[in-house]
Design an enzyme around this catalytic site. Sequence first.
Site, PDB file in Angstrom:
ATOM      1  N   HIS A  58      28.242   3.129  45.135  1.00 53.99           N
ATOM      2  CA  HIS A  58      27.632   3.714  44.045  1.00 53.99           C
ATOM      3  C   HIS A  58      26.222   3.167  43.825  1.00 53.99           C
ATOM      4  O   HIS A  58      25.492   3.875  42.996  1.00 53.99           O
ATOM      5  CB  HIS A  58      28.332   3.175  42.818  1.00 53.99           C
ATOM      6  CG  HIS A  58      27.985   1.625  42.495  1.00 53.99           C
ATOM      7  ND1 HIS A  58      28.436   0.642  43.281  1.00 53.99           N
ATOM      8  CD2 HIS A  58      27.177   1.025  41.725  1.00 53.99           C
ATOM      9  CE1 HIS A  58      27.792  -0.393  42.814  1.00 53.99           C
ATOM     10  NE2 HIS A  58      27.330  -0.160  41.894  1.00 53.99           N
TER      11      HIS A  58
HETATM   12  N1  UDP Z   1      35.584  -2.342  40.167  1.00 51.53           N
HETATM   13  C1  UDP Z   1      36.833  -1.980  39.440  1.00 51.53           C
HETATM   14  N2  UDP Z   1      37.258  -0.940  39.623  1.00 51.53           N
HETATM   15  C2  UDP Z   1      36.650   0.191  40.436  1.00 51.53           C
HETATM   16  C3  UDP Z   1      35.563  -0.299  41.097  1.00 51.53           C
HETATM   17  C4  UDP Z   1      35.257  -1.570  40.884  1.00 51.53           C
HETATM   18  O1  UDP Z   1      37.337  -2.707  38.550  1.00 51.53           O
HETATM   19  O2  UDP Z   1      37.173   1.349  40.611  1.00 51.53           O
HETATM   20  C5  UDP Z   1      35.104  -3.743  39.923  1.00 51.53           C
HETATM   21  C6  UDP Z   1      35.129  -4.472  41.128  1.00 51.53           C
HETATM   22  O3  UDP Z   1      36.085  -5.155  41.714  1.00 51.53           O
HETATM   23  C7  UDP Z   1      34.084  -5.502  40.680  1.00 51.53           C
HETATM   24  C8  UDP Z   1      33.059  -4.768  39.949  1.00 51.53           C
HETATM   25  O4  UDP Z   1      33.889  -3.531  39.303  1.00 51.53           O
HETATM   26  O5  UDP Z   1      34.716  -6.573  39.850  1.00 51.53           O
HETATM   27  C9  UDP Z   1      31.878  -4.489  40.296  1.00 51.53           C
HETATM   28  O6  UDP Z   1      31.183  -3.543  39.862  1.00 51.53           O
HETATM   29  P1  UDP Z   1      30.229  -2.369  40.597  1.00 51.53           P
HETATM   30  O7  UDP Z   1      30.548  -2.350  41.726  1.00 51.53           O
HETATM   31  O8  UDP Z   1      30.270  -1.312  39.742  1.00 51.53           O
HETATM   32  O9  UDP Z   1      28.698  -3.157  40.292  1.00 51.53           O
HETATM   33  P2  UDP Z   1      28.214  -4.397  41.106  1.00 51.53           P
HETATM   34  O10 UDP Z   1      28.827  -5.344  41.391  1.00 51.53           O
HETATM   35  O11 UDP Z   1      27.759  -3.848  42.501  1.00 51.53           O
HETATM   36  O12 UDP Z   1      27.051  -4.523  40.171  1.00 51.53           O
END
Ligand code: UDP
Length: 395
Positions: free
Chosen positions: A233
């Site tokens: 993403h």
């Molecule tokens: N996550 C979730 N469902 C999904 C995809 C990701 O619960 O379908 C969780 C993932 O396990 C993690 C968090 O969302 O705890 C990460 O979010 P994201 O990847 O959107 O953001 P980033 O961590 O890159 O800021």
Amino acid sequence: MKILTILGARPQFIKAGTVSRKIMEHNQLLVDGFSFLEKEEQKKLETKNQKLIAEIIIHTGQHYDANMSDIFFEEMKIPKPDYFLGIGGKSHGAMTGQMIEKIEEVALKEKPDWIMVYGDTNSTLAGAIVASKLHIKLAHVEAGLRSFNMKMPEEVNRILTDRVSDILFCPTQTAVENLKKEGFPFKLSTNNHQLIINVGDVMQDGAIFYKNLAQKPITNTPITNNYILCTIHRAENTDEPQRLKAIFEALNEIAKETQIILPLHPRTKQKLTNIQITNNNLTIIDPVGYLEMVWLIDNCSLVMTDSGGLQKEAYFFEKPCITLRDETEWVELVELGVNTLVGADKEKILNTYKQITNNQSTNTQIYQSTNLYGGGKASENIIKELFTYNSTFTL
Ligand code: UDP
């Protein structure tokens, strides 16, 4: 003590939800006559009648879909936001500007002792600007992380937020060192310095707590015993058609032999329509709630991702991780050899996948003998540190 929590995006629901649970536990312990605060700390606080924590939550609306927002509040039993600002789906400037205006209104009305912000989104930056302009104490959870790539909107948000925070709650020692190298802690006013504390990572608290509540997701295509969990993403991949294409070409190749389950982020779904690629081999599903996600991480054989949070979750659940980015904030995982950076290079992705699958002798020792993220005490540490700060420096 009154805390105004600002959240707005999926990873923030997971991080702040974990701290909210600890705040509720703290208040309940006090009602029951116990406390996880040290005796000395309690004595100081009794005189000020500041032991209970009132948490007011603002949801900015940065992520607002049912499966990117509501499901987390329901499943993780996060207290319902007191204010929902409904500011999502706009450009960076419009979104951040409108958030500043609305958060300021709430802060003036609620008069909190602290504004707490999490991570590195536009909601984080907006909360930080309001706190610093209104002279409200600001606590930044996940401070000190750096990718050293200023083209990432997240990097700009985290650097600016760190600069005006009163307490910088770092998740790792690397984060503390990053801040020191940049000249932190800074003096904020005549008698006020920033505090930098390594409290550990709140995401590990969440991973430990929710592991036992994990739920297998219901999918149209059956989930096999040996699958790869993948998420994509990050703007640097979704907004660059060449990168997105190379990543999906590699994924389709790998999926010919190993199932790839991909809970698809709405932004990526939209951008995929711009590139000419058929994803017949991939098991694409809608984004899942956290309990389903924990199940998917716990049962997969490998993680492939450009997410920040998921790289650590792979480590918490002892899974190797291939990171589809050129750099990472979680460098200690790369140094440990459990995470490999491959960028959006198709050949590198395929070679690293082959290397990992050929080397089946997973060294569980490497995970169990290291404690990179504090071991699940971060939320408790944060609450203790806020009380210590309040009783040391008058509010
Ligand atoms: N996550 C979730 N469902 C999904 C995809 C990701 O619960 O379908 C969780 C993932 O396990 C993690 C968090 O969302 O705890 C990460 O979010 P994201 O990847 O959107 O953001 P980033 O961590 O890159 O800021």
